[in-house]
Design a protein around this motif. Sequence first.
Motif, PDB file in Angstrom:
ATOM      1  N   UNK A 141       0.843  -1.198   0.000  1.00 27.48           N
ATOM      2  CA  UNK A 141       0.000   0.000   0.000  1.00 27.48           C
ATOM      3  C   UNK A 141       0.878   1.248   0.000  1.00 27.48           C
ATOM      4  N   UNK A 142       1.834   1.273   0.929  1.00 31.97           N
ATOM      5  CA  UNK A 142       2.723   2.426   1.059  1.00 31.97           C
ATOM      6  C   UNK A 142       3.501   2.661  -0.230  1.00 31.97           C
ATOM      7  N   UNK A 143       4.009   1.602  -0.822  1.00 34.00           N
ATOM      8  CA  UNK A 143       4.796   1.763  -2.040  1.00 34.00           C
ATOM      9  C   UNK A 143       3.955   2.347  -3.165  1.00 34.00           C
ATOM     10  N   UNK A 144       2.711   1.950  -3.273  1.00 32.31           N
ATOM     11  CA  UNK A 144       1.843   2.522  -4.308  1.00 32.31           C
ATOM     12  C   UNK A 144       1.707   4.030  -4.138  1.00 32.31           C
ATOM     13  N   UNK A 145       1.569   4.492  -2.889  1.00 31.46           N
ATOM     14  CA  UNK A 145       1.488   5.932  -2.645  1.00 31.46           C
ATOM     15  C   UNK A 145       2.789   6.633  -3.014  1.00 31.46           C
ATOM     16  N   UNK A 146       3.934   6.031  -2.678  1.00 31.29           N
ATOM     17  CA  UNK A 146       5.215   6.672  -2.999  1.00 31.29           C
ATOM     18  C   UNK A 146       5.475   6.696  -4.504  1.00 31.29           C
ATOM     19  N   UNK A 152       5.304  11.774   4.716  1.00 32.02           N
ATOM     20  CA  UNK A 152       4.733  10.440   4.514  1.00 32.02           C
ATOM     21  C   UNK A 152       5.629   9.359   5.112  1.00 32.02           C
ATOM     22  N   UNK A 153       6.931   9.584   5.064  1.00 32.37           N
ATOM     23  CA  UNK A 153       7.881   8.604   5.587  1.00 32.37           C
ATOM     24  C   UNK A 153       7.775   8.436   7.095  1.00 32.37           C
ATOM     25  N   UNK A 154       7.227   9.437   7.769  1.00 28.64           N
ATOM     26  CA  UNK A 154       7.141   9.392   9.224  1.00 28.64           C
ATOM     27  C   UNK A 154       6.087   8.419   9.740  1.00 28.64           C
ATOM     28  N   UNK A 155       5.277   7.895   8.862  1.00 24.03           N
ATOM     29  CA  UNK A 155       4.230   6.948   9.263  1.00 24.03           C
ATOM     30  C   UNK A 155       4.803   5.535   9.266  1.00 24.03           C
ATOM     31  N   UNK A 156       5.191   5.068  10.438  1.00 18.08           N
ATOM     32  CA  UNK A 156       5.839   3.761  10.586  1.00 18.08           C
ATOM     33  C   UNK A 156       4.860   2.643  10.900  1.00 18.08           C
ATOM     34  N   UNK A 157       3.619   2.978  11.135  1.00 13.44           N
ATOM     35  CA  UNK A 157       2.629   1.984  11.533  1.00 13.44           C
ATOM     36  C   UNK A 157       1.998   1.306  10.314  1.00 13.44           C
ATOM     37  N   UNK A 158       2.129   0.003  10.257  1.00 16.20           N
ATOM     38  CA  UNK A 158       1.485  -0.750   9.165  1.00 16.20           C
ATOM     39  C   UNK A 158      -0.019  -0.538   9.218  1.00 16.20           C
ATOM     40  N   UNK A 159      -0.572  -0.509  10.422  1.00 22.32           N
ATOM     41  CA  UNK A 159      -2.011  -0.300  10.584  1.00 22.32           C
ATOM     42  C   UNK A 159      -2.484   1.023  10.011  1.00 22.32           C
ATOM     43  N   UNK A 192      -2.764   0.645   6.249  1.00 20.77           N
ATOM     44  CA  UNK A 192      -3.910  -0.207   5.915  1.00 20.77           C
ATOM     45  C   UNK A 192      -5.215   0.559   6.124  1.00 20.77           C
ATOM     46  N   UNK A 193      -5.318   1.234   7.254  1.00 23.79           N
ATOM     47  CA  UNK A 193      -6.535   1.999   7.580  1.00 23.79           C
ATOM     48  C   UNK A 193      -6.841   3.050   6.512  1.00 23.79           C
ATOM     49  N   UNK A 194      -5.798   3.641   5.940  1.00 25.59           N
ATOM     50  CA  UNK A 194      -5.977   4.743   4.992  1.00 25.59           C
ATOM     51  C   UNK A 194      -5.747   4.351   3.538  1.00 25.59           C
ATOM     52  N   UNK A 195      -5.783   3.073   3.260  1.00 23.01           N
ATOM     53  CA  UNK A 195      -5.452   2.556   1.926  1.00 23.01           C
ATOM     54  C   UNK A 195      -6.364   3.054   0.811  1.00 23.01           C
ATOM     55  N   UNK A 196      -7.600   3.428   1.130  1.00 20.18           N
ATOM     56  CA  UNK A 196      -8.547   3.833   0.098  1.00 20.18           C
ATOM     57  C   UNK A 196      -8.546   5.338  -0.167  1.00 20.18           C
ATOM     58  N   UNK A 197      -7.677   6.055   0.518  1.00 22.49           N
ATOM     59  CA  UNK A 197      -7.595   7.503   0.307  1.00 22.49           C
ATOM     60  C   UNK A 197      -6.825   7.811  -0.977  1.00 22.49           C
ATOM     61  N   UNK A 198      -7.103   8.985  -1.510  1.00 18.35           N
ATOM     62  CA  UNK A 198      -6.326   9.452  -2.669  1.00 18.35           C
ATOM     63  C   UNK A 198      -4.959   9.920  -2.177  1.00 18.35           C
ATOM     64  N   UNK A 199      -4.049  10.126  -3.089  1.00 19.11           N
ATOM     65  CA  UNK A 199      -2.726  10.629  -2.731  1.00 19.11           C
ATOM     66  C   UNK A 199      -2.847  11.973  -2.018  1.00 19.11           C
ATOM     67  N   UNK A 200      -3.668  12.859  -2.535  1.00 20.23           N
ATOM     68  CA  UNK A 200      -3.835  14.174  -1.908  1.00 20.23           C
ATOM     69  C   UNK A 200      -4.389  14.051  -0.491  1.00 20.23           C
ATOM     70  N   UNK A 201      -5.350  13.170  -0.293  1.00 20.10           N
ATOM     71  CA  UNK A 201      -5.921  12.975   1.042  1.00 20.10           C
ATOM     72  C   UNK A 201      -4.891  12.423   2.015  1.00 20.10           C
ATOM     73  N   UNK A 202      -4.100  11.464   1.562  1.00 20.97           N
ATOM     74  CA  UNK A 202      -3.105  10.843   2.447  1.00 20.97           C
ATOM     75  C   UNK A 202      -2.014  11.852   2.804  1.00 20.97           C
TER      76      UNK A 202
END
Length: 91
Positions: A43-48, A64-71, A74-84
């Motif tokens: 998920x993270x790689x797709x955003x990057x 974006x790199x500061x988010x170390x939590x896998x959860x 996963x929780x935010x996987x359906x957001x757009x790039x701008x939203x994330x």
Amino acid sequence: MNPIRLPNQVEDYKEKILSELEHDFALPVLKGTDKQINWARNIRMNFFIKANKKEIDSDTVDSLKENHSAGWWIKNKDMSLDQIIVLSENK
């Protein structure tokens, strides 16, 4: 319905590419269960990759790199790039 299983060679290749991209983007190790980490890495790689294609500035990418939590990924996987990005900057 059973998930499709890829041959080991394909899984190994996918893991190698993902590891190389994480290294190239200087991404930190994620925290969570093994299952969460495996899912969140993709998920993270797709955003990057999307951020790289849009030529997002490095300060934004760093947030974006500061988010170390896998959860979190996963929780935010359906957001757009701008939203994330907004969510990550307001963290």
